[in-house]
Design a protein around this motif. Structure first.
Motif, PDB file in Angstrom:
ATOM      1  N   ARG A  83       7.484   0.376  18.812  1.00 36.91           N
ATOM      2  CA  ARG A  83       7.161  -0.040  17.452  1.00 36.91           C
ATOM      3  C   ARG A  83       6.531   1.099  16.651  1.00 36.91           C
ATOM      4  O   ARG A  83       5.700   0.870  15.784  1.00 36.91           O
ATOM      5  N   SER A  84       6.925   2.337  16.958  1.00 39.22           N
ATOM      6  CA  SER A  84       6.314   3.481  16.272  1.00 39.22           C
ATOM      7  C   SER A  84       7.356   4.546  15.926  1.00 39.22           C
ATOM      8  O   SER A  84       8.356   4.712  16.629  1.00 39.22           O
ATOM      9  N   TRP A  85       7.075   5.269  14.828  1.00 42.68           N
ATOM     10  CA  TRP A  85       7.946   6.306  14.315  1.00 42.68           C
ATOM     11  C   TRP A  85       7.078   7.480  13.876  1.00 42.68           C
ATOM     12  O   TRP A  85       5.900   7.321  13.578  1.00 42.68           O
ATOM     13  N   HIS A  86       7.680   8.642  13.811  1.00 47.86           N
ATOM     14  CA  HIS A  86       6.994   9.833  13.305  1.00 47.86           C
ATOM     15  C   HIS A  86       7.900  10.466  12.260  1.00 47.86           C
ATOM     16  O   HIS A  86       9.119  10.490  12.412  1.00 47.86           O
ATOM     17  N   GLY A  87       7.298  10.953  11.189  1.00 47.18           N
ATOM     18  CA  GLY A  87       8.080  11.584  10.135  1.00 47.18           C
ATOM     19  C   GLY A  87       7.163  12.272   9.151  1.00 47.18           C
ATOM     20  O   GLY A  87       6.117  12.814   9.527  1.00 47.18           O
ATOM     21  N   GLU A  88       7.556  12.210   7.894  1.00 44.23           N
ATOM     22  CA  GLU A  88       6.788  12.866   6.839  1.00 44.23           C
ATOM     23  C   GLU A  88       6.569  11.875   5.699  1.00 44.23           C
ATOM     24  O   GLU A  88       7.399  11.013   5.452  1.00 44.23           O
ATOM     25  N   VAL A  89       5.436  12.016   5.035  1.00 43.26           N
ATOM     26  CA  VAL A  89       5.122  11.173   3.888  1.00 43.26           C
ATOM     27  C   VAL A  89       4.789  12.069   2.693  1.00 43.26           C
ATOM     28  O   VAL A  89       4.218  13.151   2.856  1.00 43.26           O
ATOM     29  N   PHE A  90       5.200  11.621   1.515  1.00 39.98           N
ATOM     30  CA  PHE A  90       4.900  12.321   0.267  1.00 39.98           C
ATOM     31  C   PHE A  90       3.989  11.424  -0.555  1.00 39.98           C
ATOM     32  O   PHE A  90       4.290  10.251  -0.765  1.00 39.98           O
ATOM     33  N   VAL A  91       2.866  11.968  -1.008  1.00 35.09           N
ATOM     34  CA  VAL A  91       1.918  11.229  -1.835  1.00 35.09           C
ATOM     35  C   VAL A  91       2.088  11.749  -3.261  1.00 35.09           C
ATOM     36  O   VAL A  91       1.568  12.811  -3.606  1.00 35.09           O
ATOM     37  N   ASP A  93       0.991  10.914  -6.281  1.00 32.25           N
ATOM     38  CA  ASP A  93      -0.124  11.064  -7.227  1.00 32.25           C
ATOM     39  C   ASP A  93      -1.047  12.223  -6.855  1.00 32.25           C
ATOM     40  O   ASP A  93      -1.963  12.554  -7.596  1.00 32.25           O
ATOM     41  N   ARG A  94      -0.782  12.843  -5.701  1.00 29.59           N
ATOM     42  CA  ARG A  94      -1.530  14.044  -5.300  1.00 29.59           C
ATOM     43  C   ARG A  94      -0.610  15.230  -5.050  1.00 29.59           C
ATOM     44  O   ARG A  94      -1.070  16.311  -4.730  1.00 29.59           O
ATOM     45  N   ASN A  95       0.692  14.972  -5.123  1.00 33.70           N
ATOM     46  CA  ASN A  95       1.717  15.992  -4.883  1.00 33.70           C
ATOM     47  C   ASN A  95       1.510  16.670  -3.529  1.00 33.70           C
ATOM     48  O   ASN A  95       1.549  17.890  -3.415  1.00 33.70           O
ATOM     49  N   ILE A  96       1.308  15.849  -2.493  1.00 37.34           N
ATOM     50  CA  ILE A  96       1.053  16.335  -1.129  1.00 37.34           C
ATOM     51  C   ILE A  96       2.099  15.755  -0.181  1.00 37.34           C
ATOM     52  O   ILE A  96       2.404  14.570  -0.232  1.00 37.34           O
ATOM     53  N   ARG A  97       2.606  16.604   0.705  1.00 35.97           N
ATOM     54  CA  ARG A  97       3.475  16.173   1.808  1.00 35.97           C
ATOM     55  C   ARG A  97       2.713  16.411   3.106  1.00 35.97           C
ATOM     56  O   ARG A  97       2.035  17.421   3.243  1.00 35.97           O
ATOM     57  N   SER A  98       2.868  15.469   4.033  1.00 40.15           N
ATOM     58  CA  SER A  98       2.223  15.659   5.326  1.00 40.15           C
ATOM     59  C   SER A  98       2.992  14.914   6.403  1.00 40.15           C
ATOM     60  O   SER A  98       3.780  14.016   6.121  1.00 40.15           O
ATOM     61  N   GLU A  99       2.734  15.300   7.638  1.00 35.08           N
ATOM     62  CA  GLU A  99       3.287  14.553   8.765  1.00 35.08           C
ATOM     63  C   GLU A  99       2.626  13.192   8.778  1.00 35.08           C
ATOM     64  O   GLU A  99       1.487  13.037   8.331  1.00 35.08           O
ATOM     65  N   ALA A 100       3.342  12.201   9.320  1.00 36.65           N
ATOM     66  CA  ALA A 100       2.796  10.850   9.342  1.00 36.65           C
ATOM     67  C   ALA A 100       3.314  10.086  10.551  1.00 36.65           C
ATOM     68  O   ALA A 100       4.392  10.366  11.068  1.00 36.65           O
ATOM     69  N   ASP A 101       2.516   9.131  10.975  1.00 35.68           N
ATOM     70  CA  ASP A 101       2.900   8.190  12.018  1.00 35.68           C
ATOM     71  C   ASP A 101       2.993   6.809  11.388  1.00 35.68           C
ATOM     72  O   ASP A 101       2.157   6.432  10.565  1.00 35.68           O
ATOM     73  N   PHE A 102       4.001   6.065  11.782  1.00 31.93           N
ATOM     74  CA  PHE A 102       4.277   4.736  11.247  1.00 31.93           C
ATOM     75  C   PHE A 102       4.291   3.770  12.424  1.00 31.93           C
ATOM     76  O   PHE A 102       5.025   3.990  13.391  1.00 31.93           O
ATOM     77  N   THR A 103       3.477   2.724  12.357  1.00 29.47           N
ATOM     78  CA  THR A 103       3.377   1.780  13.471  1.00 29.47           C
ATOM     79  C   THR A 103       3.490   0.349  12.952  1.00 29.47           C
ATOM     80  O   THR A 103       2.718  -0.047  12.065  1.00 29.47           O
ATOM     81  N   LEU A 104       4.429  -0.408  13.500  1.00 30.35           N
ATOM     82  CA  LEU A 104       4.515  -1.827  13.164  1.00 30.35           C
ATOM     83  C   LEU A 104       3.392  -2.536  13.908  1.00 30.35           C
ATOM     84  O   LEU A 104       3.359  -2.532  15.140  1.00 30.35           O
ATOM     85  N   THR A 105       2.455  -3.098  13.169  1.00 28.10           N
ATOM     86  CA  THR A 105       1.342  -3.817  13.794  1.00 28.10           C
ATOM     87  C   THR A 105       1.597  -5.319  13.786  1.00 28.10           C
ATOM     88  O   THR A 105       0.790  -6.081  14.295  1.00 28.10           O
ATOM     89  N   GLY A 106       2.703  -5.729  13.221  1.00 29.33           N
ATOM     90  CA  GLY A 106       3.141  -7.116  13.166  1.00 29.33           C
ATOM     91  C   GLY A 106       4.506  -7.126  12.510  1.00 29.33           C
ATOM     92  O   GLY A 106       4.968  -6.087  12.018  1.00 29.33           O
ATOM     93  N   PRO A 107       5.167  -8.268  12.448  1.00 25.93           N
ATOM     94  CA  PRO A 107       6.516  -8.286  11.868  1.00 25.93           C
ATOM     95  C   PRO A 107       6.529  -7.916  10.390  1.00 25.93           C
ATOM     96  O   PRO A 107       7.541  -7.446   9.874  1.00 25.93           O
ATOM     97  N   ASN A 108       5.402  -8.085   9.710  1.00 25.02           N
ATOM     98  CA  ASN A 108       5.336  -7.816   8.277  1.00 25.02           C
ATOM     99  C   ASN A 108       4.228  -6.837   7.901  1.00 25.02           C
ATOM    100  O   ASN A 108       3.784  -6.805   6.757  1.00 25.02           O
ATOM    101  N   ARG A 109       3.764  -6.048   8.870  1.00 24.49           N
ATOM    102  CA  ARG A 109       2.685  -5.072   8.633  1.00 24.49           C
ATOM    103  C   ARG A 109       3.087  -3.720   9.200  1.00 24.49           C
ATOM    104  O   ARG A 109       3.498  -3.623  10.358  1.00 24.49           O
ATOM    105  N   LEU A 110       2.938  -2.689   8.376  1.00 22.49           N
ATOM    106  CA  LEU A 110       3.282  -1.328   8.775  1.00 22.49           C
ATOM    107  C   LEU A 110       2.089  -0.424   8.489  1.00 22.49           C
ATOM    108  O   LEU A 110       1.698  -0.257   7.338  1.00 22.49           O
ATOM    109  N   LEU A 111       1.508   0.121   9.541  1.00 22.50           N
ATOM    110  CA  LEU A 111       0.393   1.058   9.395  1.00 22.50           C
ATOM    111  C   LEU A 111       0.980   2.456   9.217  1.00 22.50           C
ATOM    112  O   LEU A 111       1.752   2.928  10.048  1.00 22.50           O
TER     113      LEU A 111
END
Length: 141
Positions: A83-91, A93-111
C-alpha cells in the motif's frame, strides 16, 4: 484458416486486463482546495490537478505556476509495498519539487510525505478520495 483465426481470437479474449492500482482515482488535499487524478503515465503513476479553488490558483500563480489545473503535482509513483509508493511531488504555491512517499492508510485516505533540502524540510498531508471532478457544461436556450 477459420480454426486458426478462432484460436487467435480466443487467445486475445483470454488476455487478462491490467489490474488497476488502489491509489488510482481522484484525491483532494486537506483543505479541499485542490483535486488531483492519479492515473498511469509512462510506466508509473502521476497525479494531475483536475480542479482547484480560486485561492489555490492565485497562490500557485503568485509562485510562478500560471495554470494550476492540468499541472502534474505527483509524478513517477512506483509501488514500493502493498500500500505504498515512492515518487516526486510538486508544491505549486512554493514552487518546490521533492521526493515523496505515498501510503494508503485506508481505502479513502492517502498519506503524502515529502522532504526537500536533503530531508531537512519535511511535510505530510492526509489526502482523501474525492468524487470525479465537476464537468463544466453549457446550457442551450
Amino acid at each position: 484458416m477459420r480454426a486458426l483465426l478462432l484460436v487467435a481470437g480466443l487467445g486475445l479474449a483470454a488476455a487478462p486486463a491490467a489490474a488497476r492500482s488502489p491509489v488510482e482515482g481522484n484525491w483532494s488535499n486537506p483543505a479541499n482546495s485542490v483535486t488531483v487524478r492519479i492515473a498511469p503515465c509512462g510506466g508509473a503513476l502521476c497525479g494531475r490537478v483536475v480542479s482547484a479553488s480560486a485561492g489555490a490558483k492565485a497562490d500557485a500563480a503568485a509562485a510562478g505556476t500560471e495554470r494550476l489545473v492540468g499541472t502534474e503535482l505527483m509524478s513517477g509513483l512506483e509501488q514500493t509495498g502493498d500500500r505504498s509508493w515512492h515518487g516526486e511531488v510538486f508544491v505549486p504555491d512554493r514552487n518546490i519539487r521533492s521526493e515523496a512517499d505515498f501510503t494508503l492508510t485506508g481505502p479513502n485516505r492517502l498519506l503524502v510525505r515529502g522532504c526537500a533540502l536533503g530531508g531537512f524540510l519535511c511535510k505530510e498531508q492526509n489526502w482523501t478520495r474525492a468524487a470525479a471532478a465537476p464537468v463544466r457544461t453549457t446550457r442551450r436556450r
